[in-house]
Write a protein that holds these residues in place. Structure first.
Motif, mmCIF file in Angstrom:
data_model
loop_
_atom_site.group_PDB
_atom_site.id
_atom_site.type_symbol
_atom_site.label_atom_id
_atom_site.label_comp_id
_atom_site.label_asym_id
_atom_site.label_seq_id
_atom_site.Cartn_x
_atom_site.Cartn_y
_atom_site.Cartn_z
ATOM 1 N N ASN A 99 0.825 -1.217 0.000
ATOM 2 C CA ASN A 99 0.000 0.000 0.000
ATOM 3 C C ASN A 99 0.855 1.261 0.000
ATOM 4 O O ASN A 99 0.788 2.094 0.921
ATOM 5 N N PRO A 100 1.693 1.437 -1.014
ATOM 6 C CA PRO A 100 2.620 2.573 -1.036
ATOM 7 C C PRO A 100 1.889 3.910 -1.138
ATOM 8 O O PRO A 100 0.796 4.000 -1.694
ATOM 9 N N ARG A 101 2.525 4.942 -0.595
ATOM 10 C CA ARG A 101 1.993 6.298 -0.695
ATOM 11 C C ARG A 101 2.454 6.978 -1.984
ATOM 12 O O ARG A 101 1.856 7.945 -2.427
ATOM 13 N N PHE A 102 3.553 6.457 -2.557
ATOM 14 C CA PHE A 102 4.088 7.045 -3.787
ATOM 15 C C PHE A 102 4.450 5.924 -4.748
ATOM 16 O O PHE A 102 5.111 4.956 -4.374
ATOM 17 N N LEU A 103 4.013 6.057 -5.994
ATOM 18 C CA LEU A 103 4.216 5.009 -6.996
ATOM 19 C C LEU A 103 4.834 5.616 -8.255
ATOM 20 O O LEU A 103 4.335 6.599 -8.796
ATOM 21 N N VAL A 104 5.939 5.026 -8.698
ATOM 22 C CA VAL A 104 6.583 5.435 -9.947
ATOM 23 C C VAL A 104 6.268 4.400 -11.012
ATOM 24 O O VAL A 104 6.456 3.199 -10.797
ATOM 25 N N LEU A 105 5.797 4.865 -12.154
ATOM 26 C CA LEU A 105 5.483 3.992 -13.277
ATOM 27 C C LEU A 105 6.364 4.421 -14.452
ATOM 28 O O LEU A 105 6.116 5.444 -15.094
ATOM 29 N N ASP A 106 7.404 3.644 -14.724
ATOM 30 C CA ASP A 106 8.367 4.003 -15.767
ATOM 31 C C ASP A 106 7.995 3.325 -17.079
ATOM 32 O O ASP A 106 8.388 2.192 -17.344
ATOM 33 N N GLU A 107 7.208 4.015 -17.885
ATOM 34 C CA GLU A 107 6.736 3.507 -19.175
ATOM 35 C C GLU A 107 6.206 2.082 -19.044
ATOM 36 O O GLU A 107 6.669 1.161 -19.726
ATOM 37 N N PRO A 108 5.231 1.852 -18.175
ATOM 38 C CA PRO A 108 4.787 0.485 -17.884
ATOM 39 C C PRO A 108 4.031 -0.197 -19.010
ATOM 40 O O PRO A 108 3.797 -1.399 -18.945
ATOM 41 N N THR A 109 3.643 0.551 -20.050
ATOM 42 C CA THR A 109 2.874 -0.063 -21.137
ATOM 43 C C THR A 109 3.618 -0.062 -22.472
ATOM 44 O O THR A 109 3.089 -0.543 -23.467
ATOM 45 N N SER A 110 4.843 0.451 -22.502
ATOM 46 C CA SER A 110 5.533 0.617 -23.784
ATOM 47 C C SER A 110 5.885 -0.715 -24.440
ATOM 48 O O SER A 110 6.013 -0.799 -25.661
ATOM 49 N N ALA A 111 6.051 -1.781 -23.648
ATOM 50 C CA ALA A 111 6.434 -3.082 -24.204
ATOM 51 C C ALA A 111 5.227 -3.983 -24.471
ATOM 52 O O ALA A 111 5.392 -5.155 -24.807
ATOM 53 N N LEU A 112 4.019 -3.427 -24.342
ATOM 54 C CA LEU A 112 2.810 -4.237 -24.446
ATOM 55 C C LEU A 112 2.036 -3.938 -25.727
ATOM 56 O O LEU A 112 2.152 -2.863 -26.308
ATOM 57 N N ASP A 113 1.217 -4.913 -26.160
ATOM 58 C CA ASP A 113 0.330 -4.705 -27.300
ATOM 59 C C ASP A 113 -0.696 -3.624 -26.962
ATOM 60 O O ASP A 113 -1.010 -3.373 -25.796
ATOM 61 N N VAL A 114 -1.242 -3.010 -28.004
ATOM 62 C CA VAL A 114 -2.166 -1.890 -27.813
ATOM 63 C C VAL A 114 -3.385 -2.291 -26.985
ATOM 64 O O VAL A 114 -3.801 -1.566 -26.075
ATOM 65 N N SER A 115 -3.955 -3.460 -27.265
ATOM 66 C CA SER A 115 -5.143 -3.893 -26.530
ATOM 67 C C SER A 115 -4.832 -4.123 -25.055
ATOM 68 O O SER A 115 -5.626 -3.791 -24.172
ATOM 69 N N VAL A 116 -3.643 -4.664 -24.787
ATOM 70 C CA VAL A 116 -3.232 -4.902 -23.405
ATOM 71 C C VAL A 116 -2.921 -3.571 -22.721
ATOM 72 O O VAL A 116 -3.226 -3.379 -21.544
ATOM 73 N N GLN A 117 -2.328 -2.635 -23.460
ATOM 74 C CA GLN A 117 -2.062 -1.302 -22.918
ATOM 75 C C GLN A 117 -3.344 -0.676 -22.383
ATOM 76 O O GLN A 117 -3.364 -0.109 -21.284
ATOM 77 N N ALA A 118 -4.412 -0.782 -23.164
ATOM 78 C CA ALA A 118 -5.686 -0.182 -22.769
ATOM 79 C C ALA A 118 -6.185 -0.770 -21.449
ATOM 80 O O ALA A 118 -6.681 -0.044 -20.582
ATOM 81 N N GLN A 119 -6.050 -2.079 -21.286
ATOM 82 C CA GLN A 119 -6.493 -2.735 -20.050
ATOM 83 C C GLN A 119 -5.679 -2.259 -18.851
ATOM 84 O O GLN A 119 -6.234 -1.956 -17.788
ATOM 85 N N ILE A 120 -4.352 -2.180 -19.023
ATOM 86 C CA ILE A 120 -3.485 -1.742 -17.929
ATOM 87 C C ILE A 120 -3.773 -0.291 -17.563
ATOM 88 O O ILE A 120 -3.858 0.066 -16.378
ATOM 89 N N LEU A 121 -3.951 0.555 -18.564
ATOM 90 C CA LEU A 121 -4.211 1.976 -18.303
ATOM 91 C C LEU A 121 -5.548 2.180 -17.613
ATOM 92 O O LEU A 121 -5.679 3.032 -16.727
ATOM 93 N N GLU A 122 -6.538 1.397 -18.000
ATOM 94 C CA GLU A 122 -7.842 1.512 -17.345
ATOM 95 C C GLU A 122 -7.743 1.090 -15.886
ATOM 96 O O GLU A 122 -8.346 1.713 -15.001
ATOM 97 N N PHE A 123 -6.958 0.053 -15.633
ATOM 98 C CA PHE A 123 -6.752 -0.365 -14.244
ATOM 99 C C PHE A 123 -6.052 0.728 -13.445
ATOM 100 O O PHE A 123 -6.428 1.023 -12.300
ATOM 101 N N LEU A 124 -5.019 1.352 -14.030
ATOM 102 C CA LEU A 124 -4.289 2.408 -13.329
ATOM 103 C C LEU A 124 -5.182 3.610 -13.044
ATOM 104 O O LEU A 124 -5.074 4.244 -11.991
ATOM 105 N N ARG A 125 -6.092 3.892 -13.958
ATOM 106 C CA ARG A 125 -7.028 5.004 -13.720
ATOM 107 C C ARG A 125 -7.977 4.664 -12.571
ATOM 108 O O ARG A 125 -8.270 5.505 -11.719
ATOM 109 N N GLU A 126 -8.456 3.427 -12.522
ATOM 110 C CA GLU A 126 -9.316 3.007 -11.411
ATOM 111 C C GLU A 126 -8.554 3.046 -10.093
ATOM 112 O O GLU A 126 -9.110 3.401 -9.048
#
Length: 272
Positions: free
Chosen positions: A163-190
């Motif tokens: 349960n971190p108070r600060f989270l760094v995301l270093d290009e977490p979707t750049s190595a993923l397919d576009v459809s998978v990127q969308a799923q990860i980004l939606e999760f991060l927004r939630e």
């Protein structure tokens, strides 16, 4: 939540060459906000993110996390920082130990930083995997049995374990397919919506992703912040020439290409 003051990270290359990877960067990320750090490859984005978590040695500057100056901390004094600040790296394939099961990978921070063990530990790991959209059947699989998107979900689950108070995301979707990127980004927004007490630094060269996920954006060029502000202000009315060039380099659908490019040119002319 995170305040960086005049951060500099310089590297000696050879006897006379000095590379100023980060040269006087200052950032302020309040709780509940996600700051997007953008720029071309080699601009210093990842160096800033790693130095902010004390994964890289700084040349000078000050790092304040959750009101505490962590600039000079080392050894045991850094342990609380490691539990309150976590990072999701760009490459999920090299982020996981191939000899560890998914259960062991996600459980490791809990074993190191808490007293949770046995059945309670297994339940906690199962909850974390479920939270990122992976069923319990993945618990005892190995990384080579997972897809790239599934591995990145495991990395996110591991980063959220304490349960971190600060989270760094270093290009977490750049190595993923576009459809998978969308799923990860939606999760991060939630995740953003459910954690008002957490701040995030999102490092990316994908401006569309930054606009979708972040509230503020800072533009890096040659180790410096050249422009910073609310996402919509930066995207609709950029002030710095480098920011305008970045936005002009983004591929646009043909239907909106002329209108949007014209808007940027008009904004640039007004600025002049």
């Amino acid at each position: 939540m995170l305040e960086i003051k005049d951060l500099k990270v310089h590297f000696n290359v050879g006897t006379e060459n000095l590379v100023k990877a980060v040269d006087g960067v200052s950032l302020n990320i309040p709780a509940g906000q996600t700051l997007g750090l953008v720029g071309e490859s080699g601009s210093g984005k990842s160096t800033v993110s790693k130095a902010a978590l004390r994964l890289l040695a700084r040349t000078s500057g000050q790092i304040i996390l959750d009101g505490k100056d962590i600039t000079q901390l080392s050894g045991r004094a850094l342990r609380p920082v490691r539990s309150s600040a976590q990072m999701v790296f760009q490459d999920p394939h090299s982020s996981l130990n191939p000899r560890m099961t998914i259960y062991r990978s996600v459980a490791e921070p809990l074993i190191l930083h808490t007293k949770i063990r046995g059945r309670e530990l297994r339940m906690r790991v199962s909850e974390l995997l479920e939270r990122v959209g992976l069923p319990a059947q993945f618990l005892y699989r190995f990384p080579h049995e997972l897809s790239g998107g599934q591995k990145q979900r495991v990395c996110i689950a591991r980063a959220l374990a304490l349960n971190p108070r600060f989270l760094v995301l270093d290009e977490p979707t750049s190595a993923l397919d576009v459809s998978v990127q969308a799923q990860i980004l939606e999760f991060l927004r939630e995740l953003q919506r459910g954690r008002d007490d957490m701040a995030s630094l999102f490092v990316s060269h994908d401006l569309a992703v930054v606009r979708f996920l972040c509230q503020h954006v800072a533009v890096m060029y040659l180790g410096k912040i050249v422009e910073e502000g609310p996402v919509e202000d930066i995207f609709t009315n950029p002030q710095h020439d480098y920011t305008k060039k970045l936005l002009n380099a983004v591929p646009l659908p043909e239907a909106g290409r002329h209108r949007k490019r014209s808007h940027i040119r008009e904004s640039a002319q007004k600025g002049n």
